[in-house]
Design a protein around this motif. Structure first.
Motif, PDB file in Angstrom:
ATOM      1  N   LYS A   1       1.875  71.325  45.337  1.00 53.61           N
ATOM      2  CA  LYS A   1       3.152  70.973  45.941  1.00 53.61           C
ATOM      3  C   LYS A   1       4.340  71.620  45.248  1.00 53.61           C
ATOM      4  CE  LYS A   1       1.264  68.392  49.042  1.00 53.61           C
ATOM      5  NZ  LYS A   1       1.162  68.892  50.430  1.00 53.61           N
ATOM      6  N   ARG A   2       4.087  72.285  44.135  1.00 52.83           N
ATOM      7  CA  ARG A   2       5.166  72.994  43.444  1.00 52.83           C
ATOM      8  C   ARG A   2       4.776  74.470  43.432  1.00 52.83           C
ATOM      9  NH1 ARG A   2       5.314  69.852  37.898  1.00 52.83           N
ATOM     10  NH2 ARG A   2       3.090  70.303  38.125  1.00 52.83           N
ATOM     11  N   LEU A   3       5.426  75.228  44.300  1.00 50.90           N
ATOM     12  CA  LEU A   3       5.033  76.607  44.569  1.00 50.90           C
ATOM     13  C   LEU A   3       6.053  77.577  43.989  1.00 50.90           C
ATOM     14  CD1 LEU A   3       4.137  76.076  48.335  1.00 50.90           C
ATOM     15  CD2 LEU A   3       2.573  75.971  46.383  1.00 50.90           C
ATOM     16  N   LEU A   4       5.550  78.591  43.317  1.00 44.30           N
ATOM     17  CA  LEU A   4       6.401  79.631  42.746  1.00 44.30           C
ATOM     18  C   LEU A   4       6.010  80.975  43.334  1.00 44.30           C
ATOM     19  CD1 LEU A   4       8.587  80.207  40.516  1.00 44.30           C
ATOM     20  CD2 LEU A   4       6.665  80.858  39.032  1.00 44.30           C
ATOM     21  N   VAL A   5       6.995  81.728  43.792  1.00 40.30           N
ATOM     22  CA  VAL A   5       6.753  83.076  44.307  1.00 40.30           C
ATOM     23  C   VAL A   5       7.429  84.076  43.374  1.00 40.30           C
ATOM     24  CG1 VAL A   5       7.148  84.696  46.199  1.00 40.30           C
ATOM     25  CG2 VAL A   5       6.581  82.305  46.701  1.00 40.30           C
ATOM     26  N   ILE A   6       6.665  85.065  42.934  1.00 42.68           N
ATOM     27  CA  ILE A   6       7.246  86.189  42.184  1.00 42.68           C
ATOM     28  C   ILE A   6       7.677  87.208  43.220  1.00 42.68           C
ATOM     29  CG2 ILE A   6       6.919  87.852  40.332  1.00 42.68           C
ATOM     30  CD1 ILE A   6       6.547  84.897  39.521  1.00 42.68           C
ATOM     31  N   GLY A   7       8.986  87.330  43.399  1.00 42.44           N
ATOM     32  CA  GLY A   7       9.529  88.113  44.492  1.00 42.44           C
ATOM     33  C   GLY A   7       9.573  89.601  44.234  1.00 42.44           C
ATOM     34  N   PRO A   8       9.801  90.377  45.292  1.00 37.17           N
ATOM     35  CA  PRO A   8       9.879  91.837  45.190  1.00 37.17           C
ATOM     36  C   PRO A   8      11.222  92.301  44.633  1.00 37.17           C
ATOM     37  CG  PRO A   8      10.221  91.158  47.453  1.00 37.17           C
ATOM     38  CD  PRO A   8       9.929  89.900  46.677  1.00 37.17           C
ATOM     39  N   SER A   9      11.353  93.604  44.467  1.00 38.98           N
ATOM     40  CA  SER A   9      12.522  94.170  43.793  1.00 38.98           C
ATOM     41  C   SER A   9      13.463  94.940  44.713  1.00 38.98           C
ATOM     42  CB  SER A   9      12.072  95.103  42.662  1.00 38.98           C
ATOM     43  OG  SER A   9      11.306  94.396  41.700  1.00 38.98           O
ATOM     44  N   TRP A  10      13.213  94.910  46.017  1.00 38.14           N
ATOM     45  CA  TRP A  10      14.037  95.659  46.960  1.00 38.14           C
ATOM     46  C   TRP A  10      14.644  94.707  47.985  1.00 38.14           C
ATOM     47  CZ3 TRP A  10      14.689 100.523  45.362  1.00 38.14           C
ATOM     48  CH2 TRP A  10      13.690 101.105  44.584  1.00 38.14           C
ATOM     49  N   VAL A  11      15.820  95.045  48.507  1.00 39.07           N
ATOM     50  CA  VAL A  11      16.520  94.175  49.448  1.00 39.07           C
ATOM     51  C   VAL A  11      15.671  93.903  50.683  1.00 39.07           C
ATOM     52  CG1 VAL A  11      18.521  93.940  50.964  1.00 39.07           C
ATOM     53  CG2 VAL A  11      18.815  94.892  48.666  1.00 39.07           C
ATOM     54  N   GLY A  12      15.157  94.968  51.298  1.00 41.82           N
ATOM     55  CA  GLY A  12      14.378  94.797  52.516  1.00 41.82           C
ATOM     56  C   GLY A  12      13.142  93.953  52.293  1.00 41.82           C
ATOM     57  N   ASP A  13      12.455  94.182  51.182  1.00 47.06           N
ATOM     58  CA  ASP A  13      11.258  93.402  50.878  1.00 47.06           C
ATOM     59  C   ASP A  13      11.604  91.932  50.653  1.00 47.06           C
ATOM     60  OD1 ASP A  13       9.794  95.680  51.116  1.00 47.06           O
ATOM     61  OD2 ASP A  13       9.282  95.869  48.996  1.00 47.06           O
ATOM     62  N   MET A  14      12.747  91.680  50.024  1.00 49.24           N
ATOM     63  CA  MET A  14      13.127  90.289  49.786  1.00 49.24           C
ATOM     64  C   MET A  14      13.415  89.575  51.104  1.00 49.24           C
ATOM     65  SD  MET A  14      13.283  88.123  47.372  1.00 49.24           S
ATOM     66  CE  MET A  14      13.555  88.986  45.813  1.00 49.24           C
ATOM     67  N   VAL A  15      14.035  90.273  52.051  1.00 53.15           N
ATOM     68  CA  VAL A  15      14.268  89.669  53.361  1.00 53.15           C
ATOM     69  C   VAL A  15      12.934  89.389  54.046  1.00 53.15           C
ATOM     70  CG1 VAL A  15      15.261  90.004  55.657  1.00 53.15           C
ATOM     71  CG2 VAL A  15      16.538  90.741  53.642  1.00 53.15           C
ATOM     72  N   MET A  16      12.014  90.352  53.993  1.00 56.35           N
ATOM     73  CA  MET A  16      10.706  90.141  54.617  1.00 56.35           C
ATOM     74  C   MET A  16       9.931  89.018  53.944  1.00 56.35           C
ATOM     75  SD  MET A  16       9.313  93.934  55.691  1.00 56.35           S
ATOM     76  CE  MET A  16       9.758  94.822  54.202  1.00 56.35           C
ATOM     77  N   ALA A  17      10.180  88.801  52.654  1.00 50.02           N
ATOM     78  CA  ALA A  17       9.498  87.720  51.949  1.00 50.02           C
ATOM     79  C   ALA A  17       9.862  86.358  52.512  1.00 50.02           C
ATOM     80  CB  ALA A  17       9.833  87.773  50.453  1.00 50.02           C
ATOM     81  N   GLN A  18      10.981  86.268  53.233  1.00 49.20           N
ATOM     82  CA  GLN A  18      11.334  84.991  53.845  1.00 49.20           C
ATOM     83  C   GLN A  18      10.265  84.546  54.840  1.00 49.20           C
ATOM     84  OE1 GLN A  18      14.958  84.737  56.177  1.00 49.20           O
ATOM     85  NE2 GLN A  18      15.142  82.534  55.821  1.00 49.20           N
ATOM     86  N   SER A  19       9.556  85.479  55.446  1.00 49.06           N
ATOM     87  CA  SER A  19       8.465  85.116  56.355  1.00 49.06           C
ATOM     88  C   SER A  19       7.399  84.315  55.613  1.00 49.06           C
ATOM     89  CB  SER A  19       7.856  86.369  56.977  1.00 49.06           C
ATOM     90  OG  SER A  19       8.792  87.050  57.787  1.00 49.06           O
ATOM     91  N   LEU A  20       7.142  84.683  54.362  1.00 51.28           N
ATOM     92  CA  LEU A  20       6.218  83.911  53.526  1.00 51.28           C
ATOM     93  C   LEU A  20       6.808  82.550  53.197  1.00 51.28           C
ATOM     94  CD1 LEU A  20       3.822  83.402  51.589  1.00 51.28           C
ATOM     95  CD2 LEU A  20       5.120  84.663  49.837  1.00 51.28           C
ATOM     96  N   PHE A  21       8.085  82.506  52.816  1.00 54.56           N
ATOM     97  CA  PHE A  21       8.711  81.240  52.453  1.00 54.56           C
ATOM     98  C   PHE A  21       8.657  80.251  53.625  1.00 54.56           C
ATOM     99  CE2 PHE A  21      11.773  84.087  49.816  1.00 54.56           C
ATOM    100  CZ  PHE A  21      10.760  84.362  48.919  1.00 54.56           C
ATOM    101  N   ILE A  22       8.938  80.751  54.821  1.00 57.77           N
ATOM    102  CA  ILE A  22       8.895  79.896  56.015  1.00 57.77           C
ATOM    103  C   ILE A  22       7.483  79.373  56.229  1.00 57.77           C
ATOM    104  CG2 ILE A  22       9.161  79.856  58.523  1.00 57.77           C
ATOM    105  CD1 ILE A  22      11.372  82.006  58.166  1.00 57.77           C
ATOM    106  N   THR A  23       6.496  80.251  56.063  1.00 60.09           N
ATOM    107  CA  THR A  23       5.097  79.860  56.239  1.00 60.09           C
ATOM    108  C   THR A  23       4.712  78.756  55.257  1.00 60.09           C
ATOM    109  OG1 THR A  23       4.485  82.051  57.056  1.00 60.09           O
ATOM    110  CG2 THR A  23       2.712  80.685  56.187  1.00 60.09           C
ATOM    111  N   LEU A  24       5.114  78.931  53.995  1.00 55.83           N
ATOM    112  CA  LEU A  24       4.784  77.936  52.982  1.00 55.83           C
ATOM    113  C   LEU A  24       5.403  76.578  53.300  1.00 55.83           C
ATOM    114  CD1 LEU A  24       5.226  80.121  49.763  1.00 55.83           C
ATOM    115  CD2 LEU A  24       3.064  79.338  50.759  1.00 55.83           C
ATOM    116  N   LYS A  25       6.643  76.580  53.751  1.00 58.53           N
ATOM    117  CA  LYS A  25       7.322  75.322  54.044  1.00 58.53           C
ATOM    118  C   LYS A  25       6.794  74.679  55.329  1.00 58.53           C
ATOM    119  CE  LYS A  25      10.141  74.429  50.681  1.00 58.53           C
ATOM    120  NZ  LYS A  25      11.176  73.422  50.507  1.00 58.53           N
ATOM    121  N   GLN A  26       6.380  75.505  56.290  1.00 55.56           N
ATOM    122  CA  GLN A  26       5.792  74.946  57.507  1.00 55.56           C
ATOM    123  C   GLN A  26       4.491  74.216  57.197  1.00 55.56           C
ATOM    124  OE1 GLN A  26       5.467  78.408  60.024  1.00 55.56           O
ATOM    125  NE2 GLN A  26       7.443  78.048  61.018  1.00 55.56           N
TER     126      GLN A  26
END
Length: 346
Positions: free
Chosen positions: A6-31
């Motif tokens: 229940k306590r999830l940590l994501v090591i994020g990417p280093s580029w703007v575009g990749d960070m925006v795309m990572a939101q798809s993962l964040f949404i999936t995790l919260k869903q």
């Protein structure tokens, strides 16, 4: 994925575009885990964009430059994280990206095989590039069970960044923007010149748009200021905002544009994530691999025999993939899109 984590940590990417795309993962995790606490370890520059993602509960800045090892900084951050997270998802495939969750002794640590990370990750997944053929698919797959991820048949939620309307009002006043319908131009591409449509084409397009009654806004970082000046030279109702706005400001100003014309870049993904109509120009890269994650986009891509080559500079020296992509086609696509009646924001 372990549903008890229940306590999830994501090591994020280093580029703007990749960070925006990572939101798809964040949404999936919260869903899948609505009550879960979601933290993201990310470069300090990404804090403004992560603040626009309602799924992220905590941002943990990692003060390490791109490509820098920074073992002391990683140890210090790991010390602050001990006992706070149950599972870590490591998006970058580098060895050093897996260090923080390992040093923090997070029990579950998942990521793709890469750079000899056998001791750092508990769950090491083989990357099948044929099945996971897009960057965003690879990100989302790490939030799923290995069996589900292996099919490649799973939902990809589209990123959606929040808009600060009060900030937008202040920005329009500060930069003396007009009431004309706005179109954004993004001439930069951090990866290299083989992804950049010629500046002369951007200038010609801007000239025609201004004549048609549009306001043109040029977006980019400090490195793009000179390019912005070339595009804006001699044109009224054209604002070179390169290097004059922060990342959060760009989010709001792009949401205020009816359409944008952009190289395959980080700002392309930002524009897609605020619902703006995207005209995406592709040269050395592929719209199949890193498409704008929106239904409101048109791809401009010649698909020549030599492309995509994925090179920073044209290996053949002619840049035909971009030089032969003429202004008329992009202009016609813009003009065929009805002008929006209100702000493209949520």
């Amino acid at each position: 994925m372990n549903e008890s984590a229940k306590r999830l940590l994501v090591i994020g990417p280093s580029w703007v575009g990749d960070m925006v795309m990572a939101q798809s993962l964040f949404i999936t995790l919260k869903q899948r885990n609505p009550e879960a606490m979601l933290g993201v370890v990310a470069p300090a520059w990404s804090q403004p964009i992560l603040a626009r993602m309602p799924e992220v509960d905590e941002v943990l800045p990692l003060g390490v430059g791109h490509g820098e090892f920074g073992i002391k900084t990683r140890r210090e951050l790991a010390g602050k994280l001990k006992g706070r997270y149950d599972r870590a998802i490591v998006l970058p495939r580098s060895w050093k990206a897996a260090l923080v969750p390992f040093l923090a002794r997070i029990p579950e640590r998942v990521g793709f095989l890469g750079e000899q990370r056998y001791g750092l990750l508990k769950e090491r997944r083989k990357l099948d590039k044929q099945v996971l053929d897009q960057t965003v698919k690879r990100f989302v797959s790490l939030g799923l069970s290995e069996d589900e991820a292996s099919t490649g048949q799973f939902a990809i939620p589209r990123p959606r960044l929040m808009i600060d309307r009060d900030n937008l009002v202040n920005l329009r006043i500060a930069h003396q923007l007009s009431s004309r319908p706005a179109i954004g131009l993004m001439p930069g591409a951090e990866y290299g010149p083989a992804k950049q449509w010629p500046l002369a084409y951007f200038h010609q397009l801007a000239e025609r748009l201004v004549s048609d009654g549009y306001e043109v806004r040029i977006f980019g970082g400090p490195k793009d200021q000179d390019d912005g000046d070339v595009i804006a030279q001699g044109l009224l109702h054209t604002h070179n905002l390169c290097g004059k706005t922060g990342l959060a400001d760009a989010v709001d100003l792009l949401a205020d544009c009816g359409q944008v014309v952009t190289n395959d870049s980080g700002l392309m993904h930002v524009a897609a994530a605020v619902g703006t109509r995207v005209h995406a120009v592709y040269g050395s890269s592929s719209p199949a691999y890193t498409p704008p994650l929106t239904a409101n986009a048109q791809i401009h891509y010649l698909a020549l025999e030599c492309s995509p080559c994925f090179q920073r500079e044209c290996p053949l020296g002619h840049m035909n993939c971009l030089n032969k992509l003429d202004v008329e086609g992009v202009y016609a696509a813009i003009r065929s899109t009805p002008r929006p009646l209100k702000l493209n924001a949520q």
